[in-house]
Design a protein around this motif. Sequence first.
Motif, mmCIF file in Angstrom:
data_model
loop_
_atom_site.group_PDB
_atom_site.id
_atom_site.type_symbol
_atom_site.label_atom_id
_atom_site.label_comp_id
_atom_site.label_asym_id
_atom_site.label_seq_id
_atom_site.Cartn_x
_atom_site.Cartn_y
_atom_site.Cartn_z
ATOM 1 N N GLY A 56 0.816 -1.204 0.000
ATOM 2 C CA GLY A 56 0.000 0.000 0.000
ATOM 3 C C GLY A 56 0.847 1.249 0.000
ATOM 4 O O GLY A 56 2.035 1.226 -0.310
ATOM 5 N N ASN A 57 0.223 2.365 0.354
ATOM 6 C CA ASN A 57 0.950 3.623 0.471
ATOM 7 C C ASN A 57 0.239 4.517 1.471
ATOM 8 O O ASN A 57 -0.861 4.210 1.926
ATOM 9 C CB ASN A 57 1.094 4.315 -0.898
ATOM 10 N N ILE A 58 0.887 5.609 1.820
ATOM 11 C CA ILE A 58 0.261 6.554 2.751
ATOM 12 C C ILE A 58 -0.198 7.803 2.022
ATOM 13 O O ILE A 58 -0.664 8.749 2.651
ATOM 14 C CB ILE A 58 1.202 6.927 3.916
ATOM 15 N N GLY A 62 -1.266 7.107 -7.737
ATOM 16 C CA GLY A 62 -0.478 5.961 -8.164
ATOM 17 C C GLY A 62 0.994 6.109 -7.812
ATOM 18 O O GLY A 62 1.630 7.092 -8.154
ATOM 19 N N ASN A 63 1.516 5.106 -7.116
ATOM 20 C CA ASN A 63 2.929 5.119 -6.723
ATOM 21 C C ASN A 63 3.716 3.951 -7.303
ATOM 22 O O ASN A 63 4.932 3.893 -7.130
ATOM 23 C CB ASN A 63 3.058 5.071 -5.193
ATOM 24 N N GLY A 64 3.029 3.009 -7.937
ATOM 25 C CA GLY A 64 3.709 1.831 -8.448
ATOM 26 C C GLY A 64 3.409 0.579 -7.656
ATOM 27 O O GLY A 64 4.218 -0.361 -7.644
ATOM 28 N N LYS A 65 2.254 0.553 -6.984
ATOM 29 C CA LYS A 65 1.912 -0.615 -6.169
ATOM 30 C C LYS A 65 1.714 -1.873 -7.007
ATOM 31 O O LYS A 65 2.152 -2.955 -6.630
ATOM 32 C CB LYS A 65 0.640 -0.341 -5.356
ATOM 33 N N THR A 66 1.026 -1.740 -8.141
ATOM 34 C CA THR A 66 0.703 -2.928 -8.930
ATOM 35 C C THR A 66 1.947 -3.636 -9.464
ATOM 36 O O THR A 66 2.037 -4.868 -9.363
ATOM 37 C CB THR A 66 -0.261 -2.561 -10.070
ATOM 38 N N PRO A 67 2.950 -2.938 -10.023
ATOM 39 C CA PRO A 67 4.180 -3.645 -10.404
ATOM 40 C C PRO A 67 4.851 -4.335 -9.222
ATOM 41 O O PRO A 67 5.446 -5.409 -9.379
ATOM 42 C CB PRO A 67 5.067 -2.529 -10.969
ATOM 43 N N ILE A 147 -1.576 -11.627 -1.058
ATOM 44 C CA ILE A 147 -1.048 -10.279 -1.243
ATOM 45 C C ILE A 147 -2.226 -9.355 -1.519
ATOM 46 O O ILE A 147 -3.075 -9.659 -2.363
ATOM 47 C CB ILE A 147 -0.071 -10.216 -2.436
ATOM 48 N N THR A 148 -2.315 -8.266 -0.796
ATOM 49 C CA THR A 148 -3.385 -7.304 -1.058
ATOM 50 C C THR A 148 -2.822 -6.125 -1.842
ATOM 51 O O THR A 148 -1.819 -5.526 -1.451
ATOM 52 C CB THR A 148 -4.047 -6.790 0.239
ATOM 53 N N ASP A 149 -3.466 -5.846 -2.968
ATOM 54 C CA ASP A 149 -3.090 -4.704 -3.792
ATOM 55 C C ASP A 149 -3.785 -3.483 -3.217
ATOM 56 O O ASP A 149 -4.990 -3.312 -3.365
ATOM 57 C CB ASP A 149 -3.524 -4.947 -5.239
ATOM 58 N N ASP A 150 -3.020 -2.644 -2.528
ATOM 59 C CA ASP A 150 -3.539 -1.537 -1.727
ATOM 60 C C ASP A 150 -4.117 -2.130 -0.429
ATOM 61 O O ASP A 150 -4.035 -3.319 -0.191
ATOM 62 C CB ASP A 150 -4.573 -0.718 -2.483
ATOM 63 N N GLY A 151 -4.664 -1.306 0.414
ATOM 64 C CA GLY A 151 -5.258 -1.818 1.652
ATOM 65 C C GLY A 151 -4.445 -1.573 2.899
ATOM 66 O O GLY A 151 -4.719 -2.175 3.939
ATOM 67 N N LEU A 152 -3.433 -0.695 2.840
ATOM 68 C CA LEU A 152 -2.665 -0.410 4.052
ATOM 69 C C LEU A 152 -3.565 0.137 5.147
ATOM 70 O O LEU A 152 -3.376 -0.169 6.329
ATOM 71 C CB LEU A 152 -1.547 0.592 3.743
ATOM 72 N N GLN A 153 -4.558 0.939 4.758
ATOM 73 C CA GLN A 153 -5.471 1.529 5.739
ATOM 74 C C GLN A 153 -6.710 0.657 5.991
ATOM 75 O O GLN A 153 -7.597 1.057 6.738
ATOM 76 C CB GLN A 153 -5.919 2.913 5.268
ATOM 77 N N VAL A 161 2.947 -8.784 6.928
ATOM 78 C CA VAL A 161 4.028 -7.984 6.361
ATOM 79 C C VAL A 161 3.406 -6.778 5.661
ATOM 80 O O VAL A 161 2.405 -6.924 4.950
ATOM 81 C CB VAL A 161 4.879 -8.787 5.346
ATOM 82 N N GLU A 162 4.012 -5.607 5.867
ATOM 83 C CA GLU A 162 3.525 -4.383 5.226
ATOM 84 C C GLU A 162 4.616 -3.758 4.367
ATOM 85 O O GLU A 162 5.737 -3.540 4.827
ATOM 86 C CB GLU A 162 3.070 -3.363 6.269
ATOM 87 N N PHE A 163 4.265 -3.490 3.114
ATOM 88 C CA PHE A 163 5.109 -2.717 2.209
ATOM 89 C C PHE A 163 4.436 -1.374 1.959
ATOM 90 O O PHE A 163 3.241 -1.332 1.643
ATOM 91 C CB PHE A 163 5.256 -3.419 0.856
ATOM 92 N N VAL A 164 5.179 -0.298 2.073
ATOM 93 C CA VAL A 164 4.703 1.020 1.637
ATOM 94 C C VAL A 164 5.501 1.402 0.403
ATOM 95 O O VAL A 164 6.739 1.418 0.429
ATOM 96 C CB VAL A 164 4.870 2.084 2.734
ATOM 97 N N VAL A 165 4.789 1.690 -0.680
ATOM 98 C CA VAL A 165 5.435 2.108 -1.920
ATOM 99 C C VAL A 165 5.400 3.632 -1.994
ATOM 100 O O VAL A 165 4.349 4.250 -1.810
ATOM 101 C CB VAL A 165 4.726 1.493 -3.143
ATOM 102 N N VAL A 166 6.548 4.216 -2.265
ATOM 103 C CA VAL A 166 6.696 5.674 -2.302
ATOM 104 C C VAL A 166 7.149 6.092 -3.696
ATOM 105 O O VAL A 166 8.044 5.471 -4.279
ATOM 106 C CB VAL A 166 7.736 6.145 -1.261
ATOM 107 N N ASP A 167 6.513 7.112 -4.236
ATOM 108 C CA ASP A 167 6.977 7.721 -5.475
ATOM 109 C C ASP A 167 8.289 8.436 -5.159
ATOM 110 O O ASP A 167 8.299 9.452 -4.461
ATOM 111 C CB ASP A 167 5.926 8.709 -5.994
ATOM 112 N N GLY A 168 9.383 7.896 -5.671
ATOM 113 C CA GLY A 168 10.695 8.415 -5.309
ATOM 114 C C GLY A 168 10.939 9.834 -5.760
ATOM 115 O O GLY A 168 11.798 10.528 -5.193
ATOM 116 N N ALA A 169 10.212 10.291 -6.764
ATOM 117 C CA ALA A 169 10.399 11.660 -7.260
ATOM 118 C C ALA A 169 9.512 12.647 -6.513
ATOM 119 O O ALA A 169 9.961 13.707 -6.073
ATOM 120 C CB ALA A 169 10.111 11.716 -8.762
ATOM 121 N N ARG A 170 8.244 12.301 -6.318
ATOM 122 C CA ARG A 170 7.291 13.243 -5.715
ATOM 123 C C ARG A 170 7.234 13.115 -4.195
ATOM 124 O O ARG A 170 6.748 14.026 -3.509
ATOM 125 C CB ARG A 170 5.903 13.049 -6.315
ATOM 126 N N ARG A 171 7.684 11.967 -3.683
ATOM 127 C CA ARG A 171 7.694 11.701 -2.243
ATOM 128 C C ARG A 171 6.310 11.947 -1.627
ATOM 129 O O ARG A 171 5.331 11.345 -2.048
ATOM 130 C CB ARG A 171 8.766 12.544 -1.537
#
Length: 335
Positions: A56-58, A62-67, A147-153, A161-171
């Motif tokens: 997921g993300n905070i 779109g941050n690239g979660k699906t890839p 694996i859940t595509d999105d759903g951190l919240q 296990v939790e992954f947060v995906v961050v847009d490295g350019a826009r943060r």
Amino acid sequence: MIEKIWFDKHPAGILLWPLLWPLSRLFKRISEKRKSDFQNGIRPSYKADVPVIVVGNITAGGNGKTPMVVWLVEQLSKQGYKPGVVSRGYGGKAPNYPLLVTTSTPAEHCGDEPRLIHVRTGAPVAVDPVRSNAVKLLMEQGVDIVITDDGLQHYALQRDVEFVVVDGARRFGNQAYMPLGPLREGLERLNSVDFIVTNGGEPKSNELGFALHPDMAVNLKTGERKEVSSLGNLVAFAGIGHPPRFFSTLDELKADVIATHAFPDHQAYSLQDIEKIEQPNSQLIMTEKDAVKCDSFAKGNWWYVPVSANFSHADEQRILEKLNKVMEHYGSSTS
């Protein structure tokens, strides 16, 4: 305009601040109260019999979660596990839930990302706004890790296990809560996740970085593959969280792009929508996410560019080590 206020410090943000700031504070309070209710048992949460990984993300968008989800499915399958994917099916409305996605399931029923994941990986994908119901359906299919595509919240579903995906350019943009900024949760949430992974940009010391590697262009009608640079007179379009990322990728691939069109994320397309942007003697090129919504009415000059997430060997091993430990805890072993 909202994107520019969030990430580019647009002057309109100052004008809208008196309206957006109170709404932002209200969103923060509701978000924190909801999370607290689940953590304290005031609201019930579901614990699956198999490990659950959240990608997921905070931030909104779109941050690239699906890839990242596709990468996890492929890696876990190589390890001998039987992963399945859960999604709420944003952008789709199924005739009934939970819905098990097949290659013939239209994107308007399951959403574009679930269909993309299933078509790309062949893994079982289940869709339900109540994610616990989708998890139960996947377990009936013999899945041993979810694996859940999105759903951190989505705290109604417990996770391992939790992954947060961050847009490295826009943060994190202006670091304000929605709607004043892009945050769904505060930056302190990053301290409690297992992995922070950045899509592009320069990862910080506590982050793992991945890059999206574009492959050859694929013809929607025939499946033929060609180098993007060999295709001429391209009209490019994207209906993703951040369309400029796709257009930049095409520039890096030296694509002959004569026009670009950005659509809203999860845009539902019709043949008439696409024909409006076509130009004489041109070819169309789109993202893989757009392609799964256009393949049923595609023409012979329509192409898409698949992308894959690539980690360094060290980061890949670090992630797999964590996942294998979780699987061992559940008593699973590779076949």
